[in-house]
Design a protein around this motif. Structure first.
Motif, PDB file in Angstrom:
ATOM      1  N   GLN A 117      -6.973  -0.573  -3.326  1.00 22.53           N
ATOM      2  CA  GLN A 117      -6.981  -0.186  -1.950  1.00 22.53           C
ATOM      3  C   GLN A 117      -5.364   0.283  -1.643  1.00 22.53           C
ATOM      4  O   GLN A 117      -4.564  -0.473  -1.149  1.00 22.53           O
ATOM      5  CB  GLN A 117      -7.267  -1.562  -0.956  1.00 22.53           C
ATOM      6  CG  GLN A 117      -8.521  -2.345  -1.078  1.00 22.53           C
ATOM      7  CD  GLN A 117      -8.574  -3.496  -0.371  1.00 22.53           C
ATOM      8  OE1 GLN A 117      -7.685  -3.855   0.433  1.00 22.53           O
ATOM      9  NE2 GLN A 117      -9.877  -4.398  -0.897  1.00 22.53           N
ATOM     10  N   TYR A 118      -5.564   1.568  -1.810  1.00 22.96           N
ATOM     11  CA  TYR A 118      -4.034   2.108  -1.753  1.00 22.96           C
ATOM     12  C   TYR A 118      -3.359   2.061  -0.504  1.00 22.96           C
ATOM     13  O   TYR A 118      -3.925   2.430   0.479  1.00 22.96           O
ATOM     14  CB  TYR A 118      -4.112   3.710  -2.122  1.00 22.96           C
ATOM     15  CG  TYR A 118      -4.896   3.686  -3.634  1.00 22.96           C
ATOM     16  CD1 TYR A 118      -4.547   3.092  -4.705  1.00 22.96           C
ATOM     17  CD2 TYR A 118      -6.250   4.395  -3.678  1.00 22.96           C
ATOM     18  CE1 TYR A 118      -5.258   3.378  -6.007  1.00 22.96           C
ATOM     19  CE2 TYR A 118      -6.912   4.721  -4.738  1.00 22.96           C
ATOM     20  CZ  TYR A 118      -6.304   3.984  -6.037  1.00 22.96           C
ATOM     21  OH  TYR A 118      -7.235   4.082  -7.080  1.00 22.96           O
ATOM     22  N   ARG A 119      -1.873   1.797  -0.476  1.00 25.57           N
ATOM     23  CA  ARG A 119      -1.220   1.597   0.679  1.00 25.57           C
ATOM     24  C   ARG A 119      -0.098   2.693   0.934  1.00 25.57           C
ATOM     25  O   ARG A 119       0.606   3.141  -0.275  1.00 25.57           O
ATOM     26  CB  ARG A 119      -0.464   0.073   0.456  1.00 25.57           C
ATOM     27  CG  ARG A 119      -1.604  -1.064   0.270  1.00 25.57           C
ATOM     28  CD  ARG A 119      -2.578  -1.291   1.520  1.00 25.57           C
ATOM     29  NE  ARG A 119      -3.213  -2.634   1.222  1.00 25.57           N
ATOM     30  CZ  ARG A 119      -2.774  -3.823   1.586  1.00 25.57           C
ATOM     31  NH1 ARG A 119      -1.562  -3.897   2.243  1.00 25.57           N
ATOM     32  NH2 ARG A 119      -3.541  -4.808   1.418  1.00 25.57           N
ATOM     33  N   ASP A 120       0.358   2.930   1.980  1.00 29.16           N
ATOM     34  CA  ASP A 120       1.411   3.876   2.127  1.00 29.16           C
ATOM     35  C   ASP A 120       2.607   3.223   2.172  1.00 29.16           C
ATOM     36  O   ASP A 120       3.909   3.583   2.123  1.00 29.16           O
ATOM     37  CB  ASP A 120       1.088   4.756   3.275  1.00 29.16           C
ATOM     38  CG  ASP A 120      -0.075   5.862   3.081  1.00 29.16           C
ATOM     39  OD1 ASP A 120      -0.129   6.376   2.009  1.00 29.16           O
ATOM     40  OD2 ASP A 120      -0.599   6.041   4.038  1.00 29.16           O
ATOM     41  N   GLY A 121       2.460   1.860   2.703  1.00 32.25           N
ATOM     42  CA  GLY A 121       3.859   1.296   3.001  1.00 32.25           C
ATOM     43  C   GLY A 121       4.306   0.538   1.738  1.00 32.25           C
ATOM     44  O   GLY A 121       3.554   0.260   0.602  1.00 32.25           O
ATOM     45  N   PHE A 122       5.733   0.111   1.900  1.00 34.37           N
ATOM     46  CA  PHE A 122       6.316  -0.229   0.805  1.00 34.37           C
ATOM     47  C   PHE A 122       6.661  -1.788   1.014  1.00 34.37           C
ATOM     48  O   PHE A 122       6.709  -2.263   2.047  1.00 34.37           O
ATOM     49  CB  PHE A 122       7.767   0.409   0.598  1.00 34.37           C
ATOM     50  CG  PHE A 122       7.311   1.749   0.003  1.00 34.37           C
ATOM     51  CD1 PHE A 122       7.455   2.005  -1.463  1.00 34.37           C
ATOM     52  CD2 PHE A 122       7.422   2.723   0.864  1.00 34.37           C
ATOM     53  CE1 PHE A 122       7.357   3.319  -1.852  1.00 34.37           C
ATOM     54  CE2 PHE A 122       7.111   4.020   0.389  1.00 34.37           C
ATOM     55  CZ  PHE A 122       7.140   4.294  -0.856  1.00 34.37           C
ATOM     56  N   GLN A 123       7.024  -2.541  -0.126  1.00 37.71           N
ATOM     57  CA  GLN A 123       7.638  -4.030  -0.133  1.00 37.71           C
ATOM     58  C   GLN A 123       8.964  -3.780   0.680  1.00 37.71           C
ATOM     59  O   GLN A 123       9.575  -2.766   0.978  1.00 37.71           O
ATOM     60  CB  GLN A 123       8.039  -4.092  -1.652  1.00 37.71           C
ATOM     61  CG  GLN A 123       6.762  -4.676  -2.218  1.00 37.71           C
ATOM     62  CD  GLN A 123       5.961  -5.982  -1.950  1.00 37.71           C
ATOM     63  OE1 GLN A 123       6.633  -6.758  -1.378  1.00 37.71           O
ATOM     64  NE2 GLN A 123       4.975  -6.175  -2.399  1.00 37.71           N
ATOM     65  N   PRO A 124       9.382  -4.950   1.428  1.00 35.92           N
ATOM     66  CA  PRO A 124      10.505  -4.587   2.102  1.00 35.92           C
ATOM     67  C   PRO A 124      11.752  -4.508   1.645  1.00 35.92           C
ATOM     68  O   PRO A 124      12.155  -4.664   0.378  1.00 35.92           O
ATOM     69  CB  PRO A 124      10.477  -6.196   2.873  1.00 35.92           C
ATOM     70  CG  PRO A 124       9.925  -7.224   1.585  1.00 35.92           C
ATOM     71  CD  PRO A 124       9.107  -6.359   1.240  1.00 35.92           C
ATOM     72  N   GLY A 125      12.779  -3.869   2.096  1.00 37.33           N
ATOM     73  CA  GLY A 125      14.179  -3.733   1.865  1.00 37.33           C
ATOM     74  C   GLY A 125      14.354  -2.476   0.844  1.00 37.33           C
ATOM     75  O   GLY A 125      13.529  -1.513   0.830  1.00 37.33           O
ATOM     76  N   ALA A 126      15.342  -3.027  -0.121  1.00 41.14           N
ATOM     77  CA  ALA A 126      15.464  -1.847  -1.158  1.00 41.14           C
ATOM     78  C   ALA A 126      14.143  -2.054  -2.452  1.00 41.14           C
ATOM     79  O   ALA A 126      14.488  -1.330  -3.233  1.00 41.14           O
ATOM     80  CB  ALA A 126      16.823  -2.079  -1.845  1.00 41.14           C
TER      81      ALA A 126
END
Length: 383
Positions: free
Chosen positions: A252-261
């Motif tokens: 389920q491909y996501r555009d968002g990233f893990q937080p921070g750096a």
């Protein structure tokens, strides 16, 4: 002043007949880090023991240890394999336009120079190599070149050939006055020299682990200032995306990233063989305390400089060099093959530029000083 550390040789696998004064080339791994790394490597023989949460716990532990050392938040830290990778991330995110300038030090480590030269070429900007000042005052030399054309300065804490220091708090303040950014290569200092993150305020800071962080090769860390943490990574991998903890939902491909750096992490950051060893080494440095390491090494380099002065060697003034570094020069230049002749006597140093680079650590003791002096005298006589 911080108290001195007694010699820590027993924590390292260094034979008594070896004088290893070359941490700036590559540090030895502490015995405990070797043991941790061996256990970590052995896990791959039984992959059914590696659980999905392990992919994240190992990176969180390393991130937190590096953040504690730097005085940052774990969310500010990305895991990288090399300085060149970190500089590539900085190049991809720090603004640089046609006609602007990137300030670099001449004779600086190539992995800082090459990425910024390519970035400047692509942007129609100028990569300016600031020549070595005769008085070793790199701070003054850099401040003289900062003006309205300056977009970025990519600088070390100390020069890798001889340890000459830069006053990064002053330089950082001046860069911000003209709207410029600062990318720091702290590989040759972090772990042996205190770093004041709040005063320097770098946009990016990069440190490979295999030198003063006493870690394995191919592991590194990058601090990313909060204002750049929404930037563009140079690669796109599964583990940096939000929700990647759920392996069943990876399709389920996501555009968002893990937080921070974390969006800037290299692929496969969980490196089960190397990352636990790097984390163990960071824990050892934290237990010693960087202030104590720096104070101890200041005494060591002062003693080595005193002994080398007998043979006419000149070092950068202690007020202008890092305490863990000693670059020795001769007025007529170094004899050809001096480093090799010392190595033949099991005294290990480096030749960088025009300097004989001596970089001890807390595993060195008085026996190493004696062997260095004796071997240096013999090598010069034969030369």
């Amino acid at each position: 002043m911080a108290s001195l550390l007694p010699p820590q040789r027993e924590l390292f696998d260094i034979p008594r007949e070896v004088s290893y004064l070359n941490c700036g080339y590559m540090s030895p791994l502490p015995r405990e880090s070797v043991a941790v790394g061996q256990r970590a490597m052995a896990r791959k023989a039984r992959p059914w023991t590696i659980r999905p949460p392990d992919f994240f716990e190992s990176t969180d532990q390393a991130r937190a240890a590096f953040a504690q050392l730097l005085g940052a938040s774990a969310d500010d830290v990305a895991l990288i394999p090399a300085v060149s990778y970190g500089m590539a991330v900085a190049c991809a995110n720090l603004p640089l336009g046609a006609g602007q300038q990137v300030l670099l030090l001449d004779e600086e480590f190539p992995s800082v120079i090459y990425p910024w030269r390519e970035r400047a070429r692509a942007a129609g900007a100028h990569a300016v190599l600031i020549p070595r000042p005769a008085d070793d005052d790199w701070t003054g030399a850099v401040l003289e070149r900062i003006d309205g054309r300056t977009a970025v300065a990519a600088l070390p804490v100390c020069h890798w050939t001889d340890g000459a220091l830069l006053d990064l708090p002053r330089i950082g303040t001046r860069l911000r006055e003209v709207g410029a950014c600062l990318a720091v290569d702290a590989t040759q200092s972090l772990g042996a020299l205190p770093f004041d993150l709040g005063r320097v305020r770098p946009d990016f800071l990069i440190a490979a682990a295999y030198k003063w962080l006493l870690g394995p090769y191919s592991v590194g860390f990058m601090y990313v200032a909060p204002r750049w943490q929404g930037g563009t990574p140079i690669e796109h991998n599964w583990i940096t995306r939000e929700g990647s903890e759920d392996f069943a939902a990876l399709v389920q491909y996501r555009d968002g990233f893990q937080p921070g750096a974390r969006r800037f992490d290299v692929g496969e950051p969980s490196n089960f063989a190397l990352l636990p060893a790097a984390t163990a080494s960071l824990a050892q440095i934290l237990s010693w305390n960087v202030d104590r390491i720096a104070t101890t090494l200041a005494g060591t380099t002062a003693e080595l400089a005193r002994r080398a002065a007998r043979f006419g060697f000149i070092a950068v003034d202690p007020d202008r060099r890092a305490p863990h570094y000693l670059g020795l020069r001769l007025p007529g230049g170094l004899p050809v093959g001096l480093g090799e002749r010392l190595a033949a006597e099991q005294v290990y140093v480096s030749t960088r530029g025009t300097a004989l680079r001596i970089t001890p650590h807390v595993y060195n003791d008085a026996g190493d000083f004696d062997r260095f002096e004796t071997a240096l005298e013999g090598a010069l006589r034969r030369g």
